[in-house]
Enzyme design. Structure first.
Site: not given
Length: 397
Positions: A9-10, A103-104
């Site tokens: 996860d960013m 983003d994940e």
């Protein structure tokens, strides 16, 4: 062989990208979602979260909590660009990647130890390579099953790394709040509170039969998660199910001419992206949200899949024309779904006559050629260098 699944996860992705592109914003509260007061927060930097700002919060509320914050518009293309670089890094570690969002992603790291060392060493290598590639941090969770990997990635954020080993699953779950389980929403938590159930340990005080009788499939899933059961594999080829675009207007309006301008802009973006990925959909959906936040949707399914901008727009515009706007509109959007790329491209004469009689909108060769020409120019010079004639002079204001 023991399964090893990672969830990446960013960290505060949209806000972090903005801080990356604007070094002077580092260490400051950055809120992404629009510089006006009409939208909602899409992302908040960790500095902004200290003020209580979080995603899905109305921008106007965020401004009250954090009046000195930096409010940035969404840079969608830039986020996609960074996301692709991150996913490229992940593919250098495993061919089995399931991108869950921009983003994940889940990574199946089973059996990768002979190449990258222990799971912790592999995750540390990923984190470093992502930072070296895009200049951003991420958090990674490691576990034998997907839902626990996702939970683990939320520990020690930002720039976190947390592992739940198979022998520790039961102990970890005993005190885990049920609200931490992905898929257990607010209303379900309220029902569980009525039973005095707040942790996975409490769930196991009741039998599987009790949970099935009480909540059906949701009850079974809850009992399984409380026992650490999650048979889902990392799926590397999940296909997109829909594409949509919407805008919260700067000012509420009843002007259908203006609303149709926005529909054309949205159809242009959705159509371009569908063509880029070779996708077509049969169902066009119109979304309208009134000034009192009441929402309505209207959909139409075509006999053949399409990704032609004018077709998407015309169907959405027809759906809008059929609505009697009873209140001013604050949000307008459209979506394309029901993907089916096996449909016939050519209709026989009888089909063509039937579609004409029923008012079905279909793409003409000229419309398709216009799309191809615009796509070619935009791919070479960027989206801002050219626009459709119907949008000439149209601004976001």
């Amino acid at each position: 062989m023991k399964r090893c699944i990672m969830h990446l996860d960013m960290d505060a992705f949209f806000a972090s990208v903005e801080q990356l592109d604007h070094p002077e914003w580092k260490g400051k509260p950055v809120i992404v979602g629009g510089s006006g007061d009409r939208g909602v927060v899409c992302a908040a930097s960790y500095e902004a979260r200290k003020f209580g700002v979080h995603s899905a919060m109305p921008i106007v509320q965020a401004r009250k909590l954090c009046p000195n914050g930096i409010y940035a518009d969404i840079s969608r293309g830039r986020y996609v660009e960074i996301s692709r670089k991150v996913m490229s890094v992940l593919y250098s570690y495993s061919p089995v990647i399931e991108q869950a969002s921009i983003d994940e992603a889940f990574i199946d790291a089973t059996g990768a130890g002979h190449l990258f060392g222990s799971p912790l060493e592999m995750a540390q290598g990923m984190k470093q390579k992502i930072f070296d590639t895009v200049g951003l941090t991420c958090s990674i969770g490691i576990a034998p099953v997907k839902f626990l990997a996702k939970i683990a990635s939320d520990y020690n954020k930002p720039n976190g790394l947390f592992a739940i080993y198979e022998e520790d699953v039961s102990t970890f779950l005993q005190e885990l709040p049920v609200r931490k389980i992905p898929g257990v929403g607010k209303k379900f938590v309220e029902k569980l509170d009525e039973l005095g159930v707040s942790t996975c340990g409490h769930v196991l005080e009741y039998s599987l039969e009790f949970w099935e009788r009480r909540f059906g499939k949701s009850g079974i899933a809850l009992w399984e998660r409380a026992n650490g059961i999650d048979e889902r594999a990392v799926e590397p080829s999940i296909e997109a199910k829909s594409e949509s675009a919407e805008t919260t207007l700067h000012k509420d309006t009843l002007d259908k001419v203006l609303l149709k301008k926005w529909l054309m802009r949205h159809a242009d973006r959705v159509g371009q992206n569908q063509r880029k990925h070779g996708l077509k959909g049969r169902t066009i959906t119109l979304k309208v949200k009134y000034s009192d936040f009441q929402s309505l949707t209207r959909s139409k399914t075509l006999p053949d899949p399409t990704n032609t901008t004018d077709v998407i727009y015309q169907v959405a515009a027809d759906l809008l024309d059929a609505i009697d706007l009873v209140k001013p509109v604050r949000l307008i959007g459209l979506g394309l779904s029901n993907y089916n790329n096996t449909g016939l491209e050519q209709l026989n004469m009888l089909d063509h006559m039937q579609h004409r009689c029923t008012g079905v909108v279909r793409a003409t060769k000229k419309q398709q050629q216009i799309d191809e020409a615009l796509d070619a120019v935009r791919n070479k010079f960027g989206n801002k260098v050219i626009c459709r004639g119907s949008l000439f002079g149209f601004t976001d204001e």
